[in-house]
Design an enzyme around this catalytic site. Structure first.
Site, PDB file in Angstrom:
ATOM      1  N   GLU A  88       1.656  -8.330   0.582  1.00 46.54           N
ATOM      2  CA  GLU A  88       2.662  -7.831  -0.353  1.00 46.54           C
ATOM      3  C   GLU A  88       2.242  -6.392  -0.625  1.00 46.54           C
ATOM      4  OE1 GLU A  88       5.415  -9.053  -1.479  1.00 46.54           O
ATOM      5  OE2 GLU A  88       5.209 -11.039  -0.583  1.00 46.54           O
ATOM      6  N   THR A 135      -5.818   0.214   1.911  1.00 44.16           N
ATOM      7  CA  THR A 135      -5.102   1.343   1.311  1.00 44.16           C
ATOM      8  C   THR A 135      -6.046   2.240   0.516  1.00 44.16           C
ATOM      9  OG1 THR A 135      -3.476   1.857  -0.400  1.00 44.16           O
ATOM     10  CG2 THR A 135      -4.537  -0.260  -0.595  1.00 44.16           C
ATOM     11  N   ASP A 136      -5.638   3.485   0.319  1.00 40.58           N
ATOM     12  CA  ASP A 136      -6.431   4.389  -0.528  1.00 40.58           C
ATOM     13  C   ASP A 136      -6.344   4.000  -2.006  1.00 40.58           C
ATOM     14  OD1 ASP A 136      -3.805   5.196  -1.034  1.00 40.58           O
ATOM     15  OD2 ASP A 136      -4.127   7.315  -0.541  1.00 40.58           O
ATOM     16  N   GLU A 137      -5.366   3.151  -2.354  1.00 43.68           N
ATOM     17  CA  GLU A 137      -5.173   2.811  -3.776  1.00 43.68           C
ATOM     18  C   GLU A 137      -6.364   2.043  -4.359  1.00 43.68           C
ATOM     19  OE1 GLU A 137      -1.401   1.483  -5.115  1.00 43.68           O
ATOM     20  OE2 GLU A 137      -0.303   2.668  -3.649  1.00 43.68           O
ATOM     21  N   TYR A 161      -1.520  -4.839  -7.296  1.00 43.23           N
ATOM     22  CA  TYR A 161      -1.505  -4.659  -5.828  1.00 43.23           C
ATOM     23  C   TYR A 161      -2.857  -4.152  -5.343  1.00 43.23           C
ATOM     24  CZ  TYR A 161      -0.917  -2.035  -1.464  1.00 43.23           C
ATOM     25  OH  TYR A 161      -1.097  -1.526  -0.198  1.00 43.23           O
ATOM     26  N   LYS A 165      -5.769  -5.858  -2.984  1.00 46.10           N
ATOM     27  CA  LYS A 165      -6.228  -5.262  -1.731  1.00 46.10           C
ATOM     28  C   LYS A 165      -7.749  -5.033  -1.789  1.00 46.10           C
ATOM     29  CE  LYS A 165      -4.205  -3.999   1.449  1.00 46.10           C
ATOM     30  NZ  LYS A 165      -3.754  -4.684   2.704  1.00 46.10           N
ATOM     31  N   GLY A 294       0.600   1.991 -15.663  1.00 50.14           N
ATOM     32  CA  GLY A 294      -0.682   2.246 -14.976  1.00 50.14           C
ATOM     33  C   GLY A 294      -0.552   3.175 -13.784  1.00 50.14           C
TER      34      GLY A 294
HETATM   35  P1  NAD Z   1       5.528  -4.131   4.375  1.00 49.66           P
HETATM   36  O1  NAD Z   1       5.747  -4.715   3.032  1.00 49.66           O
HETATM   37  O2  NAD Z   1       6.571  -3.252   4.986  1.00 49.66           O
HETATM   38  O3  NAD Z   1       5.279  -5.313   5.426  1.00 49.66           O
HETATM   39  C1  NAD Z   1       4.464  -6.429   5.114  1.00 49.66           C
HETATM   40  C2  NAD Z   1       4.713  -7.490   6.180  1.00 49.66           C
HETATM   41  O4  NAD Z   1       3.871  -8.620   5.881  1.00 49.66           O
HETATM   42  C3  NAD Z   1       6.164  -8.014   6.183  1.00 49.66           C
HETATM   43  O5  NAD Z   1       6.651  -8.092   7.505  1.00 49.66           O
HETATM   44  C4  NAD Z   1       6.044  -9.405   5.554  1.00 49.66           C
HETATM   45  O6  NAD Z   1       7.028 -10.316   6.023  1.00 49.66           O
HETATM   46  C5  NAD Z   1       4.644  -9.810   5.993  1.00 49.66           C
HETATM   47  N1  NAD Z   1       4.056 -10.825   5.101  1.00 49.66           N
HETATM   48  C6  NAD Z   1       4.008 -10.806   3.749  1.00 49.66           C
HETATM   49  N2  NAD Z   1       3.424 -11.933   3.291  1.00 49.66           N
HETATM   50  C7  NAD Z   1       3.066 -12.664   4.392  1.00 49.66           C
HETATM   51  C8  NAD Z   1       2.401 -13.913   4.572  1.00 49.66           C
HETATM   52  N3  NAD Z   1       2.004 -14.650   3.534  1.00 49.66           N
HETATM   53  N4  NAD Z   1       2.198 -14.344   5.830  1.00 49.66           N
HETATM   54  C9  NAD Z   1       2.607 -13.603   6.905  1.00 49.66           C
HETATM   55  N5  NAD Z   1       3.250 -12.439   6.788  1.00 49.66           N
HETATM   56  C10 NAD Z   1       3.461 -11.958   5.549  1.00 49.66           C
HETATM   57  O7  NAD Z   1       4.125  -3.396   4.306  1.00 49.66           O
HETATM   58  P2  NAD Z   1       3.630  -2.036   4.992  1.00 49.66           P
HETATM   59  O8  NAD Z   1       4.002  -0.916   4.129  1.00 49.66           O
HETATM   60  O9  NAD Z   1       4.000  -2.053   6.417  1.00 49.66           O
HETATM   61  O10 NAD Z   1       2.046  -2.241   4.851  1.00 49.66           O
HETATM   62  C11 NAD Z   1       1.326  -2.970   5.831  1.00 49.66           C
HETATM   63  C12 NAD Z   1      -0.141  -2.998   5.449  1.00 49.66           C
HETATM   64  O11 NAD Z   1      -0.637  -1.674   5.356  1.00 49.66           O
HETATM   65  C13 NAD Z   1      -0.409  -3.651   4.095  1.00 49.66           C
HETATM   66  O12 NAD Z   1      -1.598  -4.390   4.202  1.00 49.66           O
HETATM   67  C14 NAD Z   1      -0.583  -2.472   3.146  1.00 49.66           C
HETATM   68  O13 NAD Z   1      -1.426  -2.815   2.085  1.00 49.66           O
HETATM   69  C15 NAD Z   1      -1.216  -1.458   4.073  1.00 49.66           C
HETATM   70  N6  NAD Z   1      -0.944  -0.039   3.725  1.00 49.66           N
HETATM   71  C16 NAD Z   1       0.338   0.408   3.530  1.00 49.66           C
HETATM   72  C17 NAD Z   1       0.557   1.757   3.283  1.00 49.66           C
HETATM   73  C18 NAD Z   1       1.957   2.317   3.080  1.00 49.66           C
HETATM   74  O14 NAD Z   1       2.098   3.485   2.737  1.00 49.66           O
HETATM   75  N7  NAD Z   1       3.010   1.544   3.301  1.00 49.66           N
HETATM   76  C19 NAD Z   1      -0.520   2.643   3.219  1.00 49.66           C
HETATM   77  C20 NAD Z   1      -1.810   2.149   3.409  1.00 49.66           C
HETATM   78  C21 NAD Z   1      -2.014   0.804   3.680  1.00 49.66           C
HETATM   79  O1  DAU Z   2      -1.266   5.052  -0.993  1.00 47.56           O
HETATM   80  C1  DAU Z   2      -0.940   4.000  -0.137  1.00 47.56           C
HETATM   81  C2  DAU Z   2       0.116   3.127  -0.782  1.00 47.56           C
HETATM   82  O2  DAU Z   2       1.337   3.856  -0.757  1.00 47.56           O
HETATM   83  C3  DAU Z   2       0.281   1.777  -0.100  1.00 47.56           C
HETATM   84  O3  DAU Z   2      -0.905   1.049  -0.214  1.00 47.56           O
HETATM   85  C4  DAU Z   2       1.444   0.999  -0.710  1.00 47.56           C
HETATM   86  O4  DAU Z   2       1.652  -0.199   0.013  1.00 47.56           O
HETATM   87  C5  DAU Z   2       2.693   1.855  -0.642  1.00 47.56           C
HETATM   88  O5  DAU Z   2       3.769   1.191  -1.259  1.00 47.56           O
HETATM   89  C6  DAU Z   2       2.453   3.209  -1.297  1.00 47.56           C
HETATM   90  O6  DAU Z   2       2.286   3.059  -2.733  1.00 47.56           O
HETATM   91  P1  DAU Z   2       2.960   4.059  -3.788  1.00 47.56           P
HETATM   92  O7  DAU Z   2       3.085   3.351  -5.073  1.00 47.56           O
HETATM   93  O8  DAU Z   2       2.281   5.375  -3.778  1.00 47.56           O
HETATM   94  O9  DAU Z   2       4.416   4.249  -3.066  1.00 47.56           O
HETATM   95  P2  DAU Z   2       5.899   4.276  -3.656  1.00 47.56           P
HETATM   96  O10 DAU Z   2       6.804   4.679  -2.531  1.00 47.56           O
HETATM   97  O11 DAU Z   2       6.227   3.046  -4.397  1.00 47.56           O
HETATM   98  O12 DAU Z   2       5.842   5.476  -4.699  1.00 47.56           O
HETATM   99  C7  DAU Z   2       5.459   6.791  -4.325  1.00 47.56           C
HETATM  100  C8  DAU Z   2       5.416   7.643  -5.591  1.00 47.56           C
HETATM  101  O13 DAU Z   2       6.764   7.825  -6.073  1.00 47.56           O
HETATM  102  C9  DAU Z   2       4.665   7.011  -6.738  1.00 47.56           C
HETATM  103  O14 DAU Z   2       4.008   8.031  -7.489  1.00 47.56           O
HETATM  104  C10 DAU Z   2       5.745   6.364  -7.596  1.00 47.56           C
HETATM  105  C11 DAU Z   2       6.927   7.293  -7.388  1.00 47.56           C
HETATM  106  N1  DAU Z   2       8.257   6.633  -7.429  1.00 47.56           N
HETATM  107  C12 DAU Z   2       8.468   5.552  -6.629  1.00 47.56           C
HETATM  108  C13 DAU Z   2       9.712   4.925  -6.627  1.00 47.56           C
HETATM  109  C14 DAU Z   2       9.931   3.703  -5.746  1.00 47.56           C
HETATM  110  C15 DAU Z   2       9.271   7.160  -8.234  1.00 47.56           C
HETATM  111  O15 DAU Z   2       9.087   8.165  -8.941  1.00 47.56           O
HETATM  112  N2  DAU Z   2      10.482   6.523  -8.229  1.00 47.56           N
HETATM  113  C16 DAU Z   2      10.751   5.421  -7.458  1.00 47.56           C
HETATM  114  O16 DAU Z   2      11.866   4.884  -7.501  1.00 47.56           O
END
Ligand code: NAD
Ligand code: DAU
Length: 356
Positions: A88, A135-137, A161, A165, A294
């Site tokens: 998630e 993630t960097d978070e 989240y 992680k 937060g």
């Molecule tokens: P996403 O939400 O787009 O995709 C997550 C995928 O995992 C989906 O296809 C979902 O169906 C699947 N999934 C969820 N629960 C599951 C379960 N119980 N069993 C099997 N599959 C399941 O996520 P994303 O943005 O592609 O991120 C992928 C990974 O990279 C995550 O682990 C996230 O923490 C990490 N990450 C994301 C970012 C970012 O900016 N999006 C940055 C750094 C790290």
């Molecule tokens: O840093 C890596 C992370 O980046 C991943 O681990 C996460 O899975 C990914 O979702 C992402 O997290 P963020 O919370 O940084 O991404 P998001 O796109 O939700 O938000 C980016 C920034 O924009 C954040 O400061 C919140 C802000 N935001 C986001 C949304 C959705 C808004 O101001 N308005 C919005 O509607």
């Protein structure tokens, strides 16, 4: 490592996972790539249409928390490498439903680790690899002082989240330290690009600009994120899976910090231009809303270890990446319409009720 490998990629129907699956399927015809995905709201097989018929690719719908199901897949296919992305991933959802995040991100990761151990330990760890995408978070939040997250930065997660992680990262390292499992962990910054679910900032805003809907900016829009084009992340994952040192952590980042409000203005100008509207005309859609609970102030990654050891660096300038991304979403309106279902809209209506 053996030339023919069977790699289980979890979460391959999601945003980043689909780019990783595509890269591996196309680049390594001798590998068998198995994509295990539960297809939650974020998983979409349309993301993989172009490779779904390739002979070295198979999709399995399943839950990483299902011990027996995961065991069946790993044993039947003699999986020798796991790249674990299933999670998630949206911070706002974690604030509403932390238990779901603990279940998927913590227990799901632990389930994969334990099944892999059960299958790999008796035959020996040689040639095996468990690569966990984090993630960097997990590092928490930086001040506006120029400091960066390094691999040594202490974990200090703030959201459910990132806490989940962080917990999963600790389990992965514990399986190396306790049982000798060959593990790797990478911590990446914010990704952007095609196939990202439009609840995340960039695709949500492109879609809203197109439809002239409000752009909900949290707080004052001063938070900073470090943006990386998703294909550059997939390229780093390929490199680290094959050449990274076992038990190591690598940070992956874009060296590309943007204040949200500046990024939003750039996205508006780019989208307006590509839609043939006067550039910046849609800035009046910007709507400042109550801040995320937060809300981490700033993320910024030092990826010099990865650059030094494996020669990786981001390939795209941000302005070029954003233009490519906006163009993709505008050209793929059908994809966007399919994922923005009625339920999804309702979710956001509820979330923004009373804000602004
Ligand atoms: P996403 O939400 O787009 O995709 C997550 C995928 O995992 C989906 O296809 C979902 O169906 C699947 N999934 C969820 N629960 C599951 C379960 N119980 N069993 C099997 N599959 C399941 O996520 P994303 O943005 O592609 O991120 C992928 C990974 O990279 C995550 O682990 C996230 O923490 C990490 N990450 C994301 C970012 C970012 O900016 N999006 C940055 C750094 C790290
Ligand atoms: O840093 C890596 C992370 O980046 C991943 O681990 C996460 O899975 C990914 O979702 C992402 O997290 P963020 O919370 O940084 O991404 P998001 O796109 O939700 O938000 C980016 C920034 O924009 C954040 O400061 C919140 C802000 N935001 C986001 C949304 C959705 C808004 O101001 N308005 C919005 O509607």
């Amino acid at each position: 490592m053996n030339a023919k490998r069977t790699i289980l990629i979890t979460g391959g129907a999601g945003f980043i996972g689909s780019h990783v699956v595509r890269l591996f399927v196309n680049k390594y015809p001798d590998y068998r790539i198995i994509n295990l995905d539960k297809l939650t709201y974020a998983g979409n097989l349309a993301n993989l249409k172009d490779i779904e018929d390739k002979p070295n690719y198979a999709f399995v719908k399943g839950d990483i928390c299902d011990y027996e199901g995961v065991r069946e897949i790993i044993a039947r296919n003699r999986v020798d490498g796991i790249i674990h992305l299933a999670a998630e991933s949206h911070v706002d959802r974690s604030i509403k439903d932390p238990f779901l995040f603990a279940r998927t991100n913590v227990l799901g990761t632990l389930t994969l680790l334990q099944v892999a151990r059960e299958y790999w330990e008796p035959v020996g760890w040689e040639g095996k690899r468990f690569y966990h995408i984090s993630t960097d978070e997990v590092y928490g939040s930086l001040e506006f002082d120029g400091s960066l997250f390094t691999e040594e930065t202490k974990y200090q997660p703030h959201s459910p989240y990132s806490a989940a992680k962080a917990s999963s990262d600790h389990f992965v390292r514990a399986y190396h330290d306790t049982y000798g499992m060959p593990t790797l962990v990478t911590n990446c910054s914010n990704n952007y690009g095609p196939y990202q679910f439009p609840e995340k900032l960039i695709p949500l805003f492109i879609n809203n600009i197109r439809h002239r809907k409000p752009l909900p900016v949290y707080g004052k829009g001063e938070n900073v994120r470090d943006w990386l084009y998703v294909e550059d992340h997939a390229r780093a994952i390929d490199l680290i899976f094959h050449e990274g040192r076992v038990a190591e952590t690598y940070n992956i980042g874009g060296s590309n910090e943007w204040r949200n409000i500046d990024l939003i203005r750039l996205t508006i100008r780019t989208t307006d231009r590509l839609l043939g509207r006067p550039e910046g005309v849609d800035e009046d859609l910007i709507t400042f809303v109550t801040d995320r609970k937060g809300h981490d102030l700033r993320y910024a990654i030092d990826s010099s270890k990865l650059e030094r050891e494996l020669g990786w660096r981001p390939s795209l300038q941000f302005e070029e990446g954003i233009e490519k991304t906006v163009r993709w979403y505008l050209d793929n309106q059908e994809w966007l319409d399919n994922v923005t279902s009625g339920d999804y809209q309702k979710y956001y209506e509820d979330m923004y009720k009373g804000r602004g």
